[in-house]
Scaffold this motif. Structure first.
Motif, PDB file in Angstrom:
ATOM      1  N   VAL A  60       5.046 -13.853  43.090  1.00  0.00           N
ATOM      2  CA  VAL A  60       6.121 -14.391  42.248  1.00  0.00           C
ATOM      3  C   VAL A  60       5.930 -15.887  42.003  1.00  0.00           C
ATOM      4  CG1 VAL A  60       8.597 -14.848  42.131  1.00  0.00           C
ATOM      5  CG2 VAL A  60       7.782 -12.618  42.928  1.00  0.00           C
ATOM      6  N   ARG A  61       5.587 -16.626  43.055  1.00  0.00           N
ATOM      7  CA  ARG A  61       5.407 -18.068  42.915  1.00  0.00           C
ATOM      8  C   ARG A  61       4.053 -18.389  42.275  1.00  0.00           C
ATOM      9  NH1 ARG A  61       8.305 -21.640  45.954  1.00  0.00           N
ATOM     10  NH2 ARG A  61       6.428 -22.910  46.313  1.00  0.00           N
ATOM     11  N   PRO A  62       3.936 -19.489  41.563  1.00  0.00           N
ATOM     12  CA  PRO A  62       2.651 -19.857  40.961  1.00  0.00           C
ATOM     13  C   PRO A  62       1.639 -20.261  42.028  1.00  0.00           C
ATOM     14  CG  PRO A  62       4.269 -21.609  40.643  1.00  0.00           C
ATOM     15  CD  PRO A  62       5.011 -20.434  41.209  1.00  0.00           C
ATOM     16  N   GLY A  63       0.385 -19.925  41.779  1.00  0.00           N
ATOM     17  CA  GLY A  63      -0.680 -20.303  42.697  1.00  0.00           C
ATOM     18  C   GLY A  63      -1.171 -19.135  43.535  1.00  0.00           C
ATOM     19  N   THR A  64      -1.931 -19.456  44.565  1.00  0.00           N
ATOM     20  CA  THR A  64      -2.560 -18.461  45.426  1.00  0.00           C
ATOM     21  C   THR A  64      -1.891 -18.436  46.789  1.00  0.00           C
ATOM     22  OG1 THR A  64      -4.709 -18.773  44.363  1.00  0.00           O
ATOM     23  CG2 THR A  64      -4.727 -17.781  46.551  1.00  0.00           C
ATOM     24  N   GLY A  65      -1.603 -17.257  47.302  1.00  0.00           N
ATOM     25  CA  GLY A  65      -1.044 -17.116  48.640  1.00  0.00           C
ATOM     26  C   GLY A  65      -2.147 -17.176  49.682  1.00  0.00           C
ATOM     27  N   LEU A  66      -1.966 -18.028  50.704  1.00  0.00           N
ATOM     28  CA  LEU A  66      -2.938 -18.183  51.790  1.00  0.00           C
ATOM     29  C   LEU A  66      -2.409 -17.451  53.019  1.00  0.00           C
ATOM     30  CD1 LEU A  66      -5.289 -19.442  53.365  1.00  0.00           C
ATOM     31  CD2 LEU A  66      -3.950 -21.559  53.539  1.00  0.00           C
ATOM     32  N   ILE A  67      -3.151 -16.424  53.460  1.00  0.00           N
ATOM     33  CA  ILE A  67      -2.716 -15.587  54.572  1.00  0.00           C
ATOM     34  C   ILE A  67      -3.690 -15.746  55.729  1.00  0.00           C
ATOM     35  CG2 ILE A  67      -1.927 -13.294  55.252  1.00  0.00           C
ATOM     36  CD1 ILE A  67      -0.628 -14.447  52.645  1.00  0.00           C
ATOM     37  N   VAL A  68      -3.203 -16.167  56.881  1.00  0.00           N
ATOM     38  CA  VAL A  68      -4.027 -16.237  58.083  1.00  0.00           C
ATOM     39  C   VAL A  68      -3.945 -14.897  58.800  1.00  0.00           C
ATOM     40  CG1 VAL A  68      -4.427 -17.413  60.271  1.00  0.00           C
ATOM     41  CG2 VAL A  68      -3.552 -18.690  58.312  1.00  0.00           C
ATOM     42  N   SER A  69      -5.097 -14.280  59.016  1.00  0.00           N
ATOM     43  CA  SER A  69      -5.155 -12.964  59.656  1.00  0.00           C
ATOM     44  C   SER A  69      -6.172 -13.029  60.791  1.00  0.00           C
ATOM     45  CB  SER A  69      -5.559 -11.899  58.632  1.00  0.00           C
ATOM     46  OG  SER A  69      -5.587 -10.620  59.215  1.00  0.00           O
ATOM     47  N   ALA A  73     -12.256  -7.673  60.656  1.00  0.00           N
ATOM     48  CA  ALA A  73     -12.528  -6.314  60.180  1.00  0.00           C
ATOM     49  C   ALA A  73     -11.374  -5.739  59.368  1.00  0.00           C
ATOM     50  CB  ALA A  73     -12.828  -5.405  61.373  1.00  0.00           C
ATOM     51  N   LEU A  74     -10.148  -6.174  59.680  1.00  0.00           N
ATOM     52  CA  LEU A  74      -8.988  -5.611  58.993  1.00  0.00           C
ATOM     53  C   LEU A  74      -8.757  -6.224  57.624  1.00  0.00           C
ATOM     54  CD1 LEU A  74      -6.578  -5.446  62.016  1.00  0.00           C
ATOM     55  CD2 LEU A  74      -7.899  -3.612  61.010  1.00  0.00           C
ATOM     56  N   MET A  75      -9.301  -7.410  57.391  1.00  0.00           N
ATOM     57  CA  MET A  75      -9.109  -8.046  56.089  1.00  0.00           C
ATOM     58  C   MET A  75      -9.634  -7.170  54.961  1.00  0.00           C
ATOM     59  SD  MET A  75     -10.153 -11.993  56.760  1.00  0.00           S
ATOM     60  CE  MET A  75      -9.449 -12.957  58.086  1.00  0.00           C
ATOM     61  N   HIS A  76     -10.760  -6.527  55.202  1.00  0.00           N
ATOM     62  CA  HIS A  76     -11.372  -5.697  54.163  1.00  0.00           C
ATOM     63  C   HIS A  76     -10.394  -4.630  53.679  1.00  0.00           C
ATOM     64  CE1 HIS A  76     -15.625  -7.094  55.017  1.00  0.00           C
ATOM     65  NE2 HIS A  76     -14.963  -7.564  56.058  1.00  0.00           N
ATOM     66  N   ALA A  89      -6.930  -9.810  45.114  1.00  0.00           N
ATOM     67  CA  ALA A  89      -6.989 -10.248  46.511  1.00  0.00           C
ATOM     68  C   ALA A  89      -8.434 -10.457  46.945  1.00  0.00           C
ATOM     69  CB  ALA A  89      -6.313  -9.219  47.410  1.00  0.00           C
ATOM     70  N   GLU A  90      -8.651 -11.453  47.793  1.00  0.00           N
ATOM     71  CA  GLU A  90      -9.973 -11.763  48.326  1.00  0.00           C
ATOM     72  C   GLU A  90      -9.831 -12.149  49.794  1.00  0.00           C
ATOM     73  OE1 GLU A  90     -12.718 -11.366  46.738  1.00  0.00           O
ATOM     74  OE2 GLU A  90     -12.161 -11.367  44.602  1.00  0.00           O
ATOM     75  N   PHE A  91     -10.981 -12.317  50.470  1.00  0.00           N
ATOM     76  CA  PHE A  91     -10.976 -12.853  51.833  1.00  0.00           C
ATOM     77  C   PHE A  91     -12.149 -13.806  51.994  1.00  0.00           C
ATOM     78  CE2 PHE A  91     -13.149  -8.695  52.079  1.00  0.00           C
ATOM     79  CZ  PHE A  91     -14.396  -9.079  52.536  1.00  0.00           C
ATOM     80  N   LEU A  92     -12.025 -14.690  52.950  1.00  0.00           N
ATOM     81  CA  LEU A  92     -13.101 -15.594  53.352  1.00  0.00           C
ATOM     82  C   LEU A  92     -13.282 -15.472  54.857  1.00  0.00           C
ATOM     83  CD1 LEU A  92     -12.571 -18.945  51.387  1.00  0.00           C
ATOM     84  CD2 LEU A  92     -14.557 -17.431  51.255  1.00  0.00           C
ATOM     85  N   ASN A  93     -14.453 -14.985  55.267  1.00  0.00           N
ATOM     86  CA  ASN A  93     -14.733 -14.917  56.699  1.00  0.00           C
ATOM     87  C   ASN A  93     -16.235 -14.922  56.942  1.00  0.00           C
ATOM     88  OD1 ASN A  93     -15.725 -12.148  56.599  1.00  0.00           O
ATOM     89  ND2 ASN A  93     -13.590 -11.486  56.452  1.00  0.00           N
ATOM     90  N   SER A  94     -16.622 -14.842  58.203  1.00  0.00           N
ATOM     91  CA  SER A  94     -18.017 -15.022  58.589  1.00  0.00           C
ATOM     92  C   SER A  94     -18.907 -13.847  58.218  1.00  0.00           C
ATOM     93  CB  SER A  94     -18.103 -15.270  60.099  1.00  0.00           C
ATOM     94  OG  SER A  94     -17.516 -14.196  60.813  1.00  0.00           O
ATOM     95  N   THR A  95     -18.340 -12.746  57.722  1.00  0.00           N
ATOM     96  CA  THR A  95     -19.171 -11.595  57.354  1.00  0.00           C
ATOM     97  C   THR A  95     -19.818 -11.764  55.986  1.00  0.00           C
ATOM     98  OG1 THR A  95     -17.363 -10.375  56.288  1.00  0.00           O
ATOM     99  CG2 THR A  95     -17.630 -10.093  58.670  1.00  0.00           C
ATOM    100  N   GLN A  96     -19.383 -12.758  55.233  1.00  0.00           N
ATOM    101  CA  GLN A  96     -19.867 -12.923  53.860  1.00  0.00           C
ATOM    102  C   GLN A  96     -21.122 -13.794  53.808  1.00  0.00           C
ATOM    103  OE1 GLN A  96     -15.971 -14.460  52.844  1.00  0.00           O
ATOM    104  NE2 GLN A  96     -15.796 -12.979  51.177  1.00  0.00           N
ATOM    105  N   LEU A 115      -4.022 -13.601  46.262  1.00  0.00           N
ATOM    106  CA  LEU A 115      -3.903 -13.781  47.711  1.00  0.00           C
ATOM    107  C   LEU A 115      -5.286 -13.934  48.316  1.00  0.00           C
ATOM    108  CD1 LEU A 115      -1.455 -11.393  47.077  1.00  0.00           C
ATOM    109  CD2 LEU A 115      -1.074 -11.911  49.478  1.00  0.00           C
ATOM    110  N   ILE A 116      -5.409 -14.848  49.267  1.00  0.00           N
ATOM    111  CA  ILE A 116      -6.668 -15.037  49.984  1.00  0.00           C
ATOM    112  C   ILE A 116      -6.398 -14.907  51.481  1.00  0.00           C
ATOM    113  CG2 ILE A 116      -6.368 -17.577  49.972  1.00  0.00           C
ATOM    114  CD1 ILE A 116      -9.769 -15.800  49.797  1.00  0.00           C
ATOM    115  N   TYR A 117      -7.134 -14.002  52.141  1.00  0.00           N
ATOM    116  CA  TYR A 117      -7.023 -13.824  53.590  1.00  0.00           C
ATOM    117  C   TYR A 117      -8.128 -14.625  54.267  1.00  0.00           C
ATOM    118  CZ  TYR A 117      -3.726  -9.944  53.062  1.00  0.00           C
ATOM    119  OH  TYR A 117      -2.623  -9.186  52.777  1.00  0.00           O
ATOM    120  N   ILE A 118      -7.756 -15.420  55.262  1.00  0.00           N
ATOM    121  CA  ILE A 118      -8.718 -16.271  55.955  1.00  0.00           C
ATOM    122  C   ILE A 118      -8.486 -16.164  57.462  1.00  0.00           C
ATOM    123  CG2 ILE A 118      -9.566 -18.639  56.264  1.00  0.00           C
ATOM    124  CD1 ILE A 118      -8.806 -19.301  53.473  1.00  0.00           C
ATOM    125  N   ALA A 119      -9.578 -16.071  58.215  1.00  0.00           N
ATOM    126  CA  ALA A 119      -9.481 -16.019  59.677  1.00  0.00           C
ATOM    127  C   ALA A 119      -9.162 -17.410  60.224  1.00  0.00           C
ATOM    128  CB  ALA A 119     -10.796 -15.515  60.263  1.00  0.00           C
TER     129      ALA A 119
END
Length: 614
Positions: A60-69, A73-76, A89-96, A115-119
Motif C-alpha cells: 500500500v505504501r510507496p517504495g519497497t518493503g524491507l523484511i528481515v528473515s 532457505a525459507l526466503m525462497h 518479491a525478491e531476496f538477497l542472501n549468500s546463496t546468490q 518486497l525484499i527479504y534479507i538475512a
C-alpha cells in the motif's frame, strides 16, 4: 457503491491480491497503524496471519518493503508464494551468485521490487546498508519489518547475535515505519526486544497466543519409537509433520527406523551435508506426506500451512521453545496434534546439561527455571492449554476441551508413602554409606532386586531394601519422574545423574506436605490416549472428500511442475472450500477464500475442469 463505501486501500489489496474478504482479529488495526507511518510491535501466534501485517503495508505504501528473515532457505518459498499472487518479491542472501545479486540490486534501485527479504547477517554488511540508503533516497522504503524478533533476546531460546545489529538500523531511515514481529515471547522477552530495538514508542499489539485447532498431548515415554510409530499410523497416516529430537544421533536413527517401516521420513540437522539438508527440506515443503525428523535447528519461520502434527520424542528445554515448535502445526487453522513423549531419563539428562553447561550462575538458574516450567506443564493434571497461556501472561478461566487432560481427565493417587520410602533410601545411602546413586539403583533397592551392583555395595543390608516391592519398575520410574517435577527429589551436580533431596523433601518426609501423583501407566502403554484430533476432512461429506482428494492430486502435479510447495498453489483450507462450494464459473470461483486475481487467472479454468469431472 458510494464513495464512502469503497474499501480501504489495504482491504482492496487483501481481496485483489490474496483473495480474502476480511482481516482476521487485529490484522486490520496493525496494518492501519503501519500504513499511517507508525511503528508496531506485534506478538501474534503462528498461523494468525502475521506475514500479511507487513506484506500489505509494503504494497500500500510507496517504495519497497524491507523484511528481515532469519533463515535463508525459507526466503525462497516465501518469495515463491508472493510471486504466485502477483507480488514483485525478491531476496538477497549468500546463496546468490554475483550476477543474480546485481540483477536484484538493479531492480531495487529502479523501483521494480515490492518486497525484499534479507538475512540479518547480510544487513550487517556496510555495502548492503549503503545499497538500502540509495533505495531509501530513490524509490523509497515502505516499511522495515523484523520478523522472528524474539531472536534479539539474549535470554531467549532462539538468540541470534546478528539480530543485535538491527538496532542500528531502526532510526537510519527516518519516516520508514518499523515493525518487530514474533509468534512467541514471554513478557520478559517482549520487554527486552522492545528495548533493544528502540521501539518503546511503538504501538504494541499482543494477540491471544491460543491455538485452539492444536490438540496438546503429553505421554510418558515407554519404547518411544514404537509409541511414535503407533501415533503416526493410527492418527496421521500420509500426513506431513515434524518430529523433534535433541541429538543428531537420535534424529538419524529415528528417521532411518521410521523409513524402514514405511514412513516417508527424512533427517535434518546441522551435521548433515548442506546439500542433503536443502534437499530434505525441499522435499518436506514441496511433497505431500513427508515427515521431517529434526533437531531444533529446523523450523523457525517454516511457512508450510498443512503440517498436521509436531511430535517431540525428547523433553524440550523450555515452554517457550515448546510453544514455538508446536506452533508449526496447523498454520492453516485446520485440526493438528502436538504430541510429546518424555521420561525420567529426559529430566536427568536436562539437569546434567544445565550443570555442565557454560555461562554464569544466573544463566544456569534461568535454564533451571525454564526446565521447571516445562516439567510443570508435562505433569499438570489440569488443562494444559490454560497452563501454557498463563506462562505467556494470558490467563484464562476456562478449560480448552482439546487437550489430553480435558478429553481424558487424569486420575491421581496419594503418593506420599512411596515418596517417603524413596527419600528415606536416598537419605540412608548418604548418611550411612556416604554414597549417592542414580534412579536405577535406588529403584532396585526399593524393589528388593539383588542385582550384582546392589550386592557389590551391600545395599541389600539397608533397612529400606525391598520396602517398595509392591510397585513395579515402570511404576517407580513414574513416581521418581513426578517427584523430580515437584522438586521433592533433585539431580546432583556431579554430572552422573545421582539423586539428592529436593527443596520440598523435608516437608514430605515429616508428613507435612502430601504428594499427589498421576496415574499414567495405561496411557503410556497405549501410546497416548484415545481421543484423537479430527482429520482435516472430517467435516466434509463423502462426495466432498472425493472432490478434495482430486483437487489435492491436481495441486500436487501443479506444484511439482513449477518446483514450488503445494501450498503456493492453494492451501488445504481453500481446497476444502472448493470441494464444498464446487463453483461452476470463474465469477463464482473468485468468491472462494484464497483465490485472488493472479491465481484466478492462472488456475481458474483448470480448477473448474477438475470440479466438472468430479
Amino acid at each position: 457503491m458510494t464513495l464512502t463505501d469503497a474499501p480501504s486501500p489495504a482491504l482492496e489489496v487483501l481481496r485483489r491480491v490474496f483473495g480474502y474478504d476480511a482481516f482476521r482479529d487485529r490484522q486490520g488495526e496493525i496494518i492501519d497503524t503501519v500504513v499511517a507511518g507508525g511503528d508496531a510491535v506485534v506478538l501474534m501466534p503462528t498461523g494468525a496471519g502475521k506475514s500479511l501485517c507487513y506484506q500489505i503495508p509494503a504494497l500500500v505504501r510507496p517504495g519497497t518493503g524491507l523484511i528481515v528473515s532469519p533463515l535463508i532457505a525459507l526466503m525462497h518459498d516465501q518469495v515463491d508464494a508472493l510471486r504466485a499472487v502477483g507480488v514483485r518479491a525478491e531476496f538477497l542472501n549468500s546463496t546468490q551468485g554475483p550476477e543474480e545479486r546485481v540483477q536484484v540490486e538493479r531492480g531495487l534501485l529502479a523501483g521494480e521490487v515490492d518486497l525484499i527479504y534479507i538475512a540479518p547477517e547480510r544487513l550487517a554488511l556496510e555495502s548492503t546498508r549503503t545499497l538500502l540508503d540509495r533505495v531509501a533516497a530513490g524509490p523509497g522504503l515502505s516499511v522495515f519489518a523484523i520478523d522472528e524478533a524474539h531472536c534479539v533476546s539474549q535470554w531467549g531460546h532462539d538468540f541470534r547475535p546478528d539480530y543485535l545489529t538491527l538496532a542500528d538500523l531502526v532510526r537510519r531511515w527516518p519516516g520508514v515505519p518499523t515493525m518487530a514481529l514474533t509468534a512467541t515471547a514471554t513478557e520478559e522477552t517482549h520487554r527486552e526486544l522492545t528495548t533493544r530495538l528502540h521501539l518503546q514508542d511503538a504501538t504494541h499489539f499482543v494477540a491471544s497466543f491460543d491455538r485452539p485447532n492444536i490438540q496438546y498431548r503429553i505421554v510418558p515415554k515407554d519404547e518411544v519409537k514404537q509409541q511414535l510409530l503407533t501415533f503416526l499410523r493410527t492418527e496421521h497416516a500420509g500426513d506431513a509433520g515434524i518430529v523433534y529430537a535433541l541429538s543428531r544421533a537420535s534424529v538419524d536413527s529415528t528417521a532411518e527406523w521410521l523409513a524402514s517401516r514405511g514412513i516417508t521420513a527424512l533427517p535434518y540437522h546441522a551435521g548433515l551435508d548442506a546439500r542433503v539438508r536443502a534437499r530434505n527440506q525441499a522435499r518436506f515443503l514441496r511433497e505431500d506426506g513427508v515427515v521431517i525428523v529434526a533437531t531444533i535447528a529446523f523450523g523457525m519461520g517454516i511457512d508450510k500451512p498443512d503440517v498436521r502434527f509436531v511430535a517431540h520424542i525428547d523433553l524440550p528445554k523450555s515452554v517457550e521453545g515448546y510453544y514455538q515448535e508446536t506452533g508449526r502445526a496447523g498454520r492453516d487453522g485446520l485440526p493438528a496434534t502436538a504430541w510429546l513423549a518424555y521420561g525420567l531419563n529426559d529430566v536427568v539428562q536436562q539437569r546434567r546439561l544445565i550443570d555442565r553447561g557454560t555461562g554464569d550462575a544466573a544463566h544456569r538458574r534461568r535454564q533451571s527455571a525454564n526446565l521447571d516450567a516445562m516439567l510443570a506443564l508435562c505433569e499438570t493434571v489440569t488443562c494444559r492449554r490454560r497452563q501454557l497461556l498463563a506462562y505467556f501472561g494470558q490467563p484464562t478461566g476456562t478449560d480448552c476441551g482439546n487437550c489430553d487432560t480435558c478429553l481424558e481427565p487424569v486420575a491421581t493417587w496419594d503418593g506420599t508413602v512411596p515418596a517417603q520410602k524413596l527419600l528415606s533410601t536416598v537419605v540412608r545411602l548418604q548418611r550411612e554409606r556416604n554414597q549417592r546413586f542414580g534412579g536405577g539403583q535406588i529403584i532396585d533397592i526399593l524393589r528388593g532386586k539383588r542385582t550384582p551392583k546392589v550386592e557389590q555395595h551391600g545395599h541389600d543390608a539397608l533397612t529400606t531394601f525391598g520396602i517398595g516391592a509392591d510397585l513395579g519398575e515402570r511404576a517407580w520410574r513414574s513416581v521418581l519422574r513426578q517427584l523430580m517435577a515437584q522438586d521433592v527429589v533433585a539431580v546432583g551436580d556431579d554430572g552422573y545423574g545421582t539423586l539428592m533431596l529436593g527443596a520440598a523433601a523435608p516437608a514430605v518426609l515429616k508428613g507435612e506436605q502430601p504428594v499427589r501423583l498421576r496415574h499414567d501407566l495405561e496411557q503410556s502403554r497405549s501410546g497416548g490416549g484415545s481421543k484423537r484430533a479430527a482429520p482435516v476432512t472430517a467435516d466434509l461429506d463423502a462426495q466432498a472428500q472425493v472432490v478434495f482428494e482430486r483437487l489435492r492430486t491436481w495441486r500436487s502435479a501443479q506444484a511439482k511442475e513449477q518446483a514450488v510447495p503445494a501450498y503456493v498453489v492453494f492451501g488445504d483450507a481453500t481446497l476444502k472450500a472448493l470441494a464444498v462450494a464446487r463453483p461452476a464459473s470463474l465469477d463464482a470461483l473468485s468468491g472462494i477464500s484464497g483465490v485472488g486475481a493472479a491465481k484466478l487467472e492462472r488456475y481458474g479454468q483448470a480448477v473448474l475442469d477438475v470440479l466438472a469431472e468430479s
